[in-house]
Design a protein around this motif. Structure first.
Motif, PDB file in Angstrom:
ATOM      1  N   ASN A 130       0.381  -1.286   0.171  1.00 48.82           N
ATOM      2  CA  ASN A 130       0.319  -0.017  -0.028  1.00 48.82           C
ATOM      3  C   ASN A 130       0.362   1.307  -0.125  1.00 48.82           C
ATOM      4  O   ASN A 130       0.669   1.970  -0.414  1.00 48.82           O
ATOM      5  CB  ASN A 130      -0.988  -0.189   0.874  1.00 48.82           C
ATOM      6  N   THR A 133       1.562   1.387  -3.011  1.00 48.84           N
ATOM      7  CA  THR A 133       0.051   1.594  -4.303  1.00 48.84           C
ATOM      8  C   THR A 133       0.238   2.972  -4.219  1.00 48.84           C
ATOM      9  O   THR A 133      -0.154   4.146  -5.127  1.00 48.84           O
ATOM     10  CB  THR A 133      -0.520   1.187  -3.813  1.00 48.84           C
ATOM     11  N   GLU A 139      -1.422  -0.085  -7.827  1.00 49.14           N
ATOM     12  CA  GLU A 139      -0.925  -1.094  -7.622  1.00 49.14           C
ATOM     13  C   GLU A 139       0.677  -1.814  -8.045  1.00 49.14           C
ATOM     14  O   GLU A 139       0.739  -1.580  -9.005  1.00 49.14           O
ATOM     15  CB  GLU A 139      -1.850  -2.416  -6.676  1.00 49.14           C
ATOM     16  N   ALA A 210      -6.615  -1.556  -1.495  1.00 47.74           N
ATOM     17  CA  ALA A 210      -5.854  -0.782  -0.084  1.00 47.74           C
ATOM     18  C   ALA A 210      -7.338  -1.015   1.198  1.00 47.74           C
ATOM     19  O   ALA A 210      -6.898  -1.215   2.856  1.00 47.74           O
ATOM     20  CB  ALA A 210      -5.602   0.360  -0.576  1.00 47.74           C
ATOM     21  N   TYR A 215      -6.469  -0.843   4.686  1.00 46.52           N
ATOM     22  CA  TYR A 215      -5.945   1.157   4.276  1.00 46.52           C
ATOM     23  C   TYR A 215      -7.096   1.367   3.929  1.00 46.52           C
ATOM     24  O   TYR A 215      -7.350   2.092   2.939  1.00 46.52           O
ATOM     25  CB  TYR A 215      -5.120   0.508   3.703  1.00 46.52           C
TER      26      TYR A 215
END
Length: 404
Positions: A130, A133, A139, A210, A215
Motif C-alpha cells: 500500500n 500503491t 498497485e 487498500a 488502509y
C-alpha cells in the motif's frame, strides 16, 4: 455513585466490538460451523483460528477484554473475501428462522483489518504494497512488473481510443500492467460491435485492495480521485472487466459518496452477453478446446453473476463445455482475493492447486476465467497438470476473429 476515575477503560477493541457485537454473537452463539467446508482457506489448512467462526469469536473475546487487536490481527490475513461462508451460514440460508440476521463475515474481516491499521498493527507485505500503491497511484502488481502513471494506457497502444466521454473503460492494475492482452481483447470486441467508449484522463487504482487490507483512508482518497476524474471528463458510465473493481465500484464507492454517486457501472461480461443476444456480436471462428469455467468469487458468490459467462461460452463454436459440479453458490475459489496472494502467496498457491484439481477431474484441457487476478495463480497451478488457463474475454475475441 461510582467514581468516574475507576470506570473500566473503553478500549478501541471494545468500541469496535460494540459496533459488531450483533454480527459476532449471531455467529458465535449458533455453533453450526457450516461455513468451514466452503471456506477455501479452511479447506486447505484445517486451521480453526482462520475459520469464519473464529473471526466472529475474536470479536466476542475483544468485547470481554480477553483479546487485543495485536493478538489476532495476523489471523485475519487468512481470508480471500470470497463470501462462501455467508451463503452457507444458516443465518442467511433459513429465512424467517430465529436468527433473522444475515451474516456479514466479509465486512467484518475488512473492518478488523481497518482497526488493526488504525492501531498501528501492520502486516509487512500489505504495508509495503500500500505504500507503493500510494506512491505510484497503482498497485505494484506481482513479480516486479514495471508500474507507473505514464504506462497505465500502454496496453491501448495503436487502438486510437479517445480520452474521456460519456462511457469509459476502467482497466484494473493487474490487467493494465501485466495481463495487457485482456483489455486489448475487450477493446477490439467493443469496437467490432460499434460500442463507443473512451479512457480516463488519469486513472488510479480503484482503491479496493487498500480497503480490503485495512488502509481505509487511502482507499477513500483513491476513490475521490477517480470520481473527480470521471466528472471532469463528463463520464456517466464506467465499463469494468475485473470483478474486484466491480465490487469496489458498486459497493464501496456508494458507501463513500452516498446519493452524490450517480455513475452507472457496467460489467463487461454482462455487456458482451447482451451484445451476443442482440446479434451485434456473432462468434464464428471455431475454438477447438474442452473447457470448464472458473467462477470468480466476486461475480458469482458476491454479485450473483454466473449465467452470462456461460452464455458466452455456449455461443463459441467448437468448444466442448463441461460445467463444474457447483455452478451457483458453492463454486470454488482461486485464492487470489482479499490480499492473500500479497501476504501469503504460498496459501494462494495451495487453493489454486485445489481448484485446478477439480477442473482436472472433468477431463478438460482448458480452465476459463473472467478475472485477471485469478488467472495468475491458476495458470501456475495449471502448468503442473497440463491445463491451460484462458481469459473469457480473450477466448471470445478469438472466436470473433479479433484476438490481439
Amino acid at each position: 455513585m461510582p467514581d468516574p476515575e475507576k470506570r473500566p477503560e473503553t478500549t478501541p477493541e471494545k468500541r469496535f466490538a460494540e459496533e459488531w457485537r450483533n454480527a459476532a454473537y449471531n455467529c458465535f452463539s449458533s455453533g453450526h460451523k457450516f461455513c468451514r467446508e466452503v471456506c477455501p482457506v479452511t479447506q486447505v489448512t484445517r486451521n480453526e483460528s482462520w475459520s469464519p467462526t473464529a473471526f466472529h469469536a475474536n470479536v466476542v473475546a475483544m468485547e470481554q477484554g480477553e483479546l487485543e487487536i495485536a493478538d489476532v490481527a495476523a489471523d485475519y490475513v487468512n481470508c480471500t473475501g470470497c463470501g462462501a461462508c455467508e451463503l452457507r451460514c444458516p443465518n442467511s440460508l433459513f429465512t424467517g428462522d430465529f436468527y433473522r440476521f444475515r451474516t456479514r463475515t466479509v465486512d467484518l474481516v475488512k473492518a478488523v483489518r481497518g482497526l488493526a491499521v488504525r492501531q498501528g498493527v501492520h502486516q509487512p507485505a500489505w504495508q509495503r504494497w500500500n505504500l507503493l500503491t500510494d506512491e505510484r497511484g497503482h498497485e505494484p502488481v506481482l513479480n516486479g512488473t514495471p508500474v507507473d502513471q505514464a504506462r497505465v494506457r500502454d496496453w491501448a497502444a495503436g487502438l486510437d481510443l479517445p480520452i474521456g466521454g460519456e462511457t469509459i473503460l476502467f482497466v484494473d492494475c493487474e490487467a493494465a500492467f501485466h495481463r495487457t492482452s485482456v483489455p486489448r481483447a475487450v477493446a477490439r470486441i467493443l469496437n467490432l460491435a460499434g460500442y463507443k467508449f473512451g479512457l480516463m484522463h488519469e486513472q488510479w487504482c480503484c482503491g479496493g485492495p487498500a480497503a480490503e487490507m485495512g488502509y481505509e483512508e487511502q482507499a477513500r482518497r483513491f476513490a475521490r480521485h477517480n470520481l473527480d476524474d470521471w466528472r471532469a471528463g463528463g463520464v456517466r458510465r464506467v465499463l469494468v472487466l475485473d470483478p474486484h473493481d466491480y465490487v469496489t465500484f458498486t459497493e464501496d464507492y456508494p458507501a463513500y459518496f452516498g446519493d452524490a454517486y450517480d455513475i452507472e457501472i457496467v460489467l463487461v461480461v454482462e455487456l458482451l452477453a447482451e451484445l451476443i443476444r442482440e446479434g451485434r456480436l456473432t462468434p464464428h471462428v471455431p475454438v477447438e478446446r474442452t473447457v470448464t469455467y472458473h467462477d470468480p468469487c466476486r461475480l458469482n458468490k458476491r454479485k450473483g453473476v454466473w449465467r452470462e459467462p456461460r452464455e458466452i461460452l455456449r455461443a463459441i463454436p467448437g468448444l466442448t463445455f463441461h460445467d463444474v459440479d457447483r455452478v451457483t453458490q458453492w463454486s470454488y475459489c482461486s485464492g487470489a482475493g482479499g490480499g492473500l496472494p500479497v501476504e501469503k502467496p504460498e496459501l494462494t498457491a495451495r487453493i489454486s492447486e485445489q481448484r485446478v484439481g477439480k477442473a482436472a477431474e472433468l477431463g478438460v484441457d482448458t480452465l476459463v476465467s473472467a478475472c485477471p487476478w485469478s488467472e495468475r495463480p491458476l495458470s501456475e497451478a495449471g502448468r503442473a497438470r497440463s491445463i491451460d488457463v484462458v481469459d473469457l474475454h480473450e477466448l471470445l475475441a478469438e472466436s470473433l476473429g479479433v484476438a490481439p
